[in-house]
Design a protein around this motif. Structure first.
Motif, PDB file in Angstrom:
ATOM      1  N   ASP A   1      -1.433  -1.611  -5.218  1.00 52.57           N
ATOM      2  CA  ASP A   1      -0.151  -2.244  -4.940  1.00 52.57           C
ATOM      3  C   ASP A   1      -0.244  -2.971  -3.604  1.00 52.57           C
ATOM      4  N   ASP A   2       0.018  -4.281  -3.598  1.00 45.32           N
ATOM      5  CA  ASP A   2      -0.158  -5.037  -2.357  1.00 45.32           C
ATOM      6  C   ASP A   2       0.930  -4.732  -1.326  1.00 45.32           C
ATOM      7  N   LYS A   3       1.987  -4.028  -1.731  1.00 44.24           N
ATOM      8  CA  LYS A   3       3.022  -3.632  -0.764  1.00 44.24           C
ATOM      9  C   LYS A   3       2.886  -2.168  -0.345  1.00 44.24           C
ATOM     10  N   ASN A   4       2.093  -1.412  -1.096  1.00 43.95           N
ATOM     11  CA  ASN A   4       1.860   0.003  -0.788  1.00 43.95           C
ATOM     12  C   ASN A   4       0.450   0.351  -1.230  1.00 43.95           C
ATOM     13  N   SER A   5      -0.501   0.209  -0.326  1.00 44.58           N
ATOM     14  CA  SER A   5      -1.922   0.290  -0.673  1.00 44.58           C
ATOM     15  C   SER A   5      -2.379   1.690  -1.067  1.00 44.58           C
ATOM     16  N   SER A   6      -1.471   2.680  -1.025  1.00 52.46           N
ATOM     17  CA  SER A   6      -1.856   4.048  -1.390  1.00 52.46           C
ATOM     18  C   SER A   6      -1.679   4.320  -2.882  1.00 52.46           C
ATOM     19  N   ILE A   7      -1.070   3.363  -3.624  1.00 44.96           N
ATOM     20  CA  ILE A   7      -0.847   3.556  -5.053  1.00 44.96           C
ATOM     21  C   ILE A   7      -1.303   2.309  -5.818  1.00 44.96           C
ATOM     22  N   TYR A   8      -1.398   2.457  -7.148  1.00 42.89           N
ATOM     23  CA  TYR A   8      -1.734   1.339  -8.023  1.00 42.89           C
ATOM     24  C   TYR A   8      -0.477   0.779  -8.678  1.00 42.89           C
ATOM     25  N   TYR A   9      -0.541  -0.479  -9.096  1.00 40.66           N
ATOM     26  CA  TYR A   9       0.505  -1.059  -9.910  1.00 40.66           C
ATOM     27  C   TYR A   9      -0.109  -1.894 -11.015  1.00 40.66           C
ATOM     28  N   ILE A  10       0.746  -2.424 -11.895  1.00 37.63           N
ATOM     29  CA  ILE A  10       0.294  -3.207 -13.046  1.00 37.63           C
ATOM     30  C   ILE A  10       0.385  -4.687 -12.704  1.00 37.63           C
ATOM     31  N   ARG A  11      -0.654  -5.434 -13.048  1.00 37.35           N
ATOM     32  CA  ARG A  11      -0.639  -6.878 -12.861  1.00 37.35           C
ATOM     33  C   ARG A  11      -0.644  -7.585 -14.205  1.00 37.35           C
ATOM     34  N   VAL A  12       0.155  -8.646 -14.311  1.00 35.04           N
ATOM     35  CA  VAL A  12       0.121  -9.566 -15.445  1.00 35.04           C
ATOM     36  C   VAL A  12      -0.225 -10.935 -14.877  1.00 35.04           C
ATOM     37  N   TYR A  13      -1.180 -11.634 -15.497  1.00 35.30           N
ATOM     38  CA  TYR A  13      -1.693 -12.869 -14.911  1.00 35.30           C
ATOM     39  C   TYR A  13      -2.282 -13.762 -16.000  1.00 35.30           C
ATOM     40  N   GLN A  14      -2.627 -14.980 -15.636  1.00 38.35           N
ATOM     41  CA  GLN A  14      -3.242 -15.892 -16.597  1.00 38.35           C
ATOM     42  C   GLN A  14      -4.638 -15.411 -16.969  1.00 38.35           C
ATOM     43  N   SER A  15      -5.004 -15.611 -18.225  1.00 38.00           N
ATOM     44  CA  SER A  15      -6.368 -15.306 -18.641  1.00 38.00           C
ATOM     45  C   SER A  15      -7.287 -16.439 -18.192  1.00 38.00           C
TER      46      SER A  15
ATOM     47  N   LEU B   1      -4.056   4.251 -13.230  1.00 38.04           N
ATOM     48  CA  LEU B   1      -2.718   3.858 -12.771  1.00 38.04           C
ATOM     49  C   LEU B   1      -1.997   4.976 -12.031  1.00 38.04           C
ATOM     50  N   ARG B   2      -2.119   6.196 -12.506  1.00 34.48           N
ATOM     51  CA  ARG B   2      -1.409   7.322 -11.891  1.00 34.48           C
ATOM     52  C   ARG B   2      -2.195   7.969 -10.745  1.00 34.48           C
ATOM     53  N   ASP B   3      -3.417   7.536 -10.508  1.00 41.32           N
ATOM     54  CA  ASP B   3      -4.226   8.123  -9.438  1.00 41.32           C
ATOM     55  C   ASP B   3      -3.806   7.552  -8.086  1.00 41.32           C
ATOM     56  N   PRO B   4      -3.896   8.363  -7.034  1.00 39.70           N
ATOM     57  CA  PRO B   4      -3.710   7.791  -5.689  1.00 39.70           C
ATOM     58  C   PRO B   4      -4.917   6.943  -5.319  1.00 39.70           C
ATOM     59  N   VAL B   5      -4.717   5.942  -4.482  1.00 41.82           N
ATOM     60  CA  VAL B   5      -5.819   5.105  -4.024  1.00 41.82           C
ATOM     61  C   VAL B   5      -6.499   5.793  -2.848  1.00 41.82           C
TER      62      VAL B   5
ATOM     63  N   TYR C   1     -15.398  -7.568   1.923  1.00 41.09           N
ATOM     64  CA  TYR C   1     -14.236  -7.094   2.672  1.00 41.09           C
ATOM     65  C   TYR C   1     -13.118  -6.862   1.677  1.00 41.09           C
ATOM     66  N   SER C   2     -12.471  -5.709   1.742  1.00 40.63           N
ATOM     67  CA  SER C   2     -11.358  -5.374   0.861  1.00 40.63           C
ATOM     68  C   SER C   2     -10.073  -5.338   1.668  1.00 40.63           C
ATOM     69  N   PRO C   3      -9.147  -6.296   1.438  1.00 41.44           N
ATOM     70  CA  PRO C   3      -7.882  -6.269   2.180  1.00 41.44           C
ATOM     71  C   PRO C   3      -7.057  -5.000   1.963  1.00 41.44           C
ATOM     72  N   PRO C   4      -6.908  -4.494   0.710  1.00 43.30           N
ATOM     73  CA  PRO C   4      -6.098  -3.279   0.541  1.00 43.30           C
ATOM     74  C   PRO C   4      -6.677  -2.058   1.245  1.00 43.30           C
ATOM     75  N   ARG C   5      -7.998  -2.015   1.399  1.00 46.67           N
ATOM     76  CA  ARG C   5      -8.631  -0.874   2.072  1.00 46.67           C
ATOM     77  C   ARG C   5      -8.900  -1.152   3.545  1.00 46.67           C
TER      78      ARG C   5
END
Length: 585
Positions: free
Chosen positions: A89-103, A392-396, A413-417
C-alpha cells in the motif's frame, strides 16, 4: 550449477532437485518434440474454450463468458486486457493492497502500430502460427485482420511509461465495497476481483483497499469490448496467451516467431537452449540456485567491502544534502533522516548461508515437477499467480530481502521499503573485485551504490518518506525548486541523439534513471576522493595504465560498465519503452 553434481551438503535439498528437474525438462528437446503441441492445445480447448481461428466456422460462441475466460487466464498468471494484483500500500507500507491497472499489449507501445514493418511481421506471426496449428484455414486471414485491428484500437488508449509517470495523481483509491460506485463500467470489476482472490482462498472484504490506475484505458477497453463480437474477444484473448507460450512449444513452432523478433527486436537467431533454460530457472527458482552460487562462487570479502563503500557513499550523500542551497531546513532534515534510514541488503539473505534450509524448503514447497516441460510451465504459472494473491493478508516485512535472487546481475532501490540491494551476482567484474584498486571499484559498484541511494530522492522516490509511504514530506517550496532542477535534466537528455537511428531520447520518461546516474557518479567520485585522503598511496597502479591518473581510471571503469551494442530495433524499443537511457549516455 544446473548440470554438474551438487555439492555434498546440498544434494539433499529438495528445491535444488526440483530446479534441476525443471531445467532438464526444458532442455530435453526430444521430449518436447514428442509431446508436441497436444498439451497446450488441450488446455486451450478444454480450459479456455478454444481458439476460434483454428476451428473456422465450427467454433461455438454460445458458451463464451468474458469474465470466466479472464479469470482462468489470471489463474495462470496472465493479465489480459485488465491487470490486477497485490502490492504494498503506497499510503501504508506495512500492509498490502489490491491494484487494478492496464494490461500490456502485444507490441508494447501504441507508436509501434504505426510501423508498417513491425505490424506486417506481427500479423504474419499470428497467421503463420495459426496455419501451423490447424488444417482448417478457412477463417484465418479474416480472423488475423480482426485480431490486429482490435489490438490496434486498444493501443490508442494505452498509456506510455512517460504518461504513467506524469499522471500518477490520477490514480483512484477506493475499497471493494465502493468500487462499483467509484469506478462504474459495464465490466463487473468487484465480482471479478473477488473471484480472482478466491483462487488463492482469499475472501475479499468490503473494506479491502483498491488502487485503480490508467482509468482511461480501462474505460475505453471496456467500451471496445462491448462493441466486439464474442468470437473476436475469444480470438484476441487466447492469441495473447498463445503468443506468450510459443517459447514453450517445439522448435518448429518457436521458429515461426523468428521473423517477427527480427523486425521487432532486431534479433536474427534464438539463443542456445541451455541459456534460455538457465535464465528460465533463475527467474523462477533463483533463490534455490543461489544456495549453490554463494557457496561456490561468492567471496564473503565482497560483503564487507561493499558495506564499507555504502557507508562512505552514504556519508558523502549526507554531506551533499547538508550543503544543498535549494532545500529548506525542514526538507533537508527530513531527507537526512530518510538517507540514514535506508536499509541495505548485500550479497544474499542470511538464510541462504545457513545449514538450516527450512526457509528455502517452505519457499519452494509447491515447486514439484516431472518430465513434461509444458506441464511444468503451466504448473509454475499457477504457483506464481497463487503466490502473488495469497500475500494480501500478510504484513509487509520491510526488512526482508526483495524478490530478486542473489544470482541477479543488477541492483535495486525499493521506495516502499526504503531499501537498497546489491545481489551477489553484481559483485563481480567489471563492477567489483576484492583485489582491484579502489578507483576501479568506486567507478564500478560505487557508482551503482550512489545510483540506488539517489533513487530515494529522484522524481519518484522523493514522493515516499523514510517509512516508504507516498505522502508529501518536502515543503512546497523545496518541491518547486526540485522541479526546476529536474527540468534541466529532462531538457539535457531530450537533446541527446541515438545516432544509429537518429532519434532523440525521451528525457521525461528517463528522468528518474538520469537523476540517479548523475547523483550516483558524483557521490561515488567524492567518496573515493575522501577515501584517498585517509589512505594515501594505498591504491596500486595497473600494468600498462601508468599514463592515467587514479581519477581518470575511475571514469574509464565507469564508462566500461556501460559499454553495450544494440540493434536498431532494440535501440528504438529502448527509446519508446525504456526508463533507462542507452549506455552511452
Amino acid at each position: 550449477m544446473l548440470t554438474s553434481p551438487l555439492p555434498n551438503n546440498t544434494a539433499h535439498i529438495q528445491s535444488l532437485i526440483n530446479a534441476r528437474r525443471l531445467y532438464d525438462s526444458c532442455v530435453n528437446e526430444t521430449a518436447i518434440e514428442l509431446e508436441s503441441i497436444n498439451t497446450i492445445l488441450s488446455f486451450v480447448n478444454n480450459e479456455l474454450g478454444g481458439w476460434p481461428i483454428l476451428q473456422g466456422s465450427s467454433w461455438n460462441s454460445s458458451s463464451f463468458n468474458l469474465s470466466r475466460l479472464l479469470l482462468k487466464l489470471r489463474e495462470y498468471s496472465h493479465n489480459i486486457l485488465y491487470g490486477c494484483g497485490t502490492s504494498p500500500d503506497d499510503k501504508n507500507s506495512s500492509i498490502y493492497y489490491i491494484r487494478v491497472y492496464q494490461s500490456d499489449i502485444g507490441l508494447e507501445q501504441r507508436t509501434n502500430y504505426e510501423n508498417l514493418r513491425i505490424t506486417t511481421a506481427y500479423q504474419n506471426f499470428i497467421r503463420d502460427l495459426a496455419r501451423a496449428l490447424t488444417n482448417d484455414t478457412s477463417t484465418i486471414d479474416a480472423d488475423v485482420t480482426e485480431i490486429y485491428n482490435f489490438e490496434k484500437n486498444i493501443s490508442k488508449f494505452h498509456w506510455t511509461p512517460a504518461e504513467i509517470r506524469a499522471r500518477q495523481n490520477e490514480t483512484v483509491r477506493t475499497t471493494i465495497g465502493n468500487l462499483s460506485q467509484t469506478f462504474s463500467t459495464s465490466f463487473d470489476f468487484t465480482n471479478y476481483l473477488r473471484r480472482v482472490y478466491s483462487l488463492a482462498n482469499i475472501n475479499l472484504r468490503d473494506d479491502d483497499i483498491v488502487s485503480i490506475s490508467e482509468l482511461d484505458f480501462l474505460r475505453n477497453v471496456t467500451t471496445i469490448i462491448e462493441n466486439s463480437s464474442s468470437r473476436l474477444q475469444q480470438n484476441y484473448i487466447v492469441w495473447r496467451f498463445i503468443m506468450n507460450r510459443v517459447g514453450n512449444m517445439p522448435k518448429r513452432y518457436r521458429s515461426i516467431r523468428d521473423p517477427f523478433d527480427e523486425a521487432y527486436r532486431g534479433t536474427t537467431a534464438q539463443r542456445p537452449r541451455s541459456i534460455i533454460c538457465g535464465n528460465f530457472i533463475n527467474s523462477n527458482m533463483g533463490f534455490a540456485l543461489s544456495k549453490i552460487y554463494i557457496q561456490q562462487y561468492f567471496d564473503e570479502n565482497a560483503r564487507n567491502q561493499s558495506l564499507e563503500m555504502i557507508n562512505n557513499i552514504r556519508n558523502t550523500f549526507l554531506e551533499m544534502l547538508k550543503t544543498s542551497t535549494w532545500m529548506d531546513e525542514i526538507s533537508k532534515n527530513r531527507s537526512i533522516e530518510k538517507a540514514l534510514a535506508i536499509d541495505e541488503k548485500i550479497g544474499y539473505p542470511d538464510y541462504l548461508g545457513s545449514t538450516n534450509t527450512s526457509t528455502l524448503d517452505k519457499m519452494y514447497q509447491d515447486y514439484v515437477f516431472d518430465a513434461s516441460y509444458i506441464n511444468n510451465v503451466l504448473k509454475l504459472l499457477q504457483i506464481k499467480s497463487n503466490e502473488s494473491l495469497r500475500i494480501l493478508r500478510d504484513p509487509v516485512d520491510r526488512k526482508d530481502w526483495g524478490s530478486s535472487p542473489p544470482t541477479t546481475v543488477n541492483a535495486f532501490y525499493s521506495p516502499p521499503r526504503n531499501q537498497i540491494s546489491f545481489p551477489a551476482g553484481i559483485l563481480q567484474m567489471p563492477f567489483f573485485n576484492k583485489d582491484a584498486p579502489k578507483y576501479l571499484n568506486y567507478g564500478g559498484i560505487g557508482a551503482v551504490i550512489g545510483h540506488e541511494i539517489t533513487h530515494g530522492f529522484d522524481d519518484s522516490g522523493r514522493q515516499y518518506d523514510k517509512d516508504g509511504n507516498r505522502i508529501s514530506w518536502w515543503t512546497p517550496e523545496t518541491i518547486a525548486k526540485f522541479n526546476e532542477r529536474k527540468q534541466c535534466i529532462i531538457d539535457q537528455y531530450s537533446r541527446y541523439v541515438v545516432t544509429q537511428i537518429n532519434m532523440t531520447l525521451n528525457g521525461f520518461q528517463t528522468q528518474g534513471e538520469n537523476i540517479a546516474d548523475n547523483g550516483g557518479i558524483k557521490e561515488s567520485f567524492y567518496a573515493y576522493q575522501n577515501w584517498v585522503q585517509t589512505h594515501s598511496n594505498m591504491d596500486k597502479q595497473l600494468p600498462g595504465l601508468s599514463d592515467y591518473s587514479a581519477e581518470q581510471l575511475f571514469f574509464i571503469n565507469y564508462g566500461q560498465i556501460w559499454c553495450s551494442k544494440m540493434t536498431d530495433a532494440n535501440a528504438l524499443n529502448r527509446i519508446l519503452t525504456g526508463v533507462h537511457s542507452p549506455g552511452e549516455f
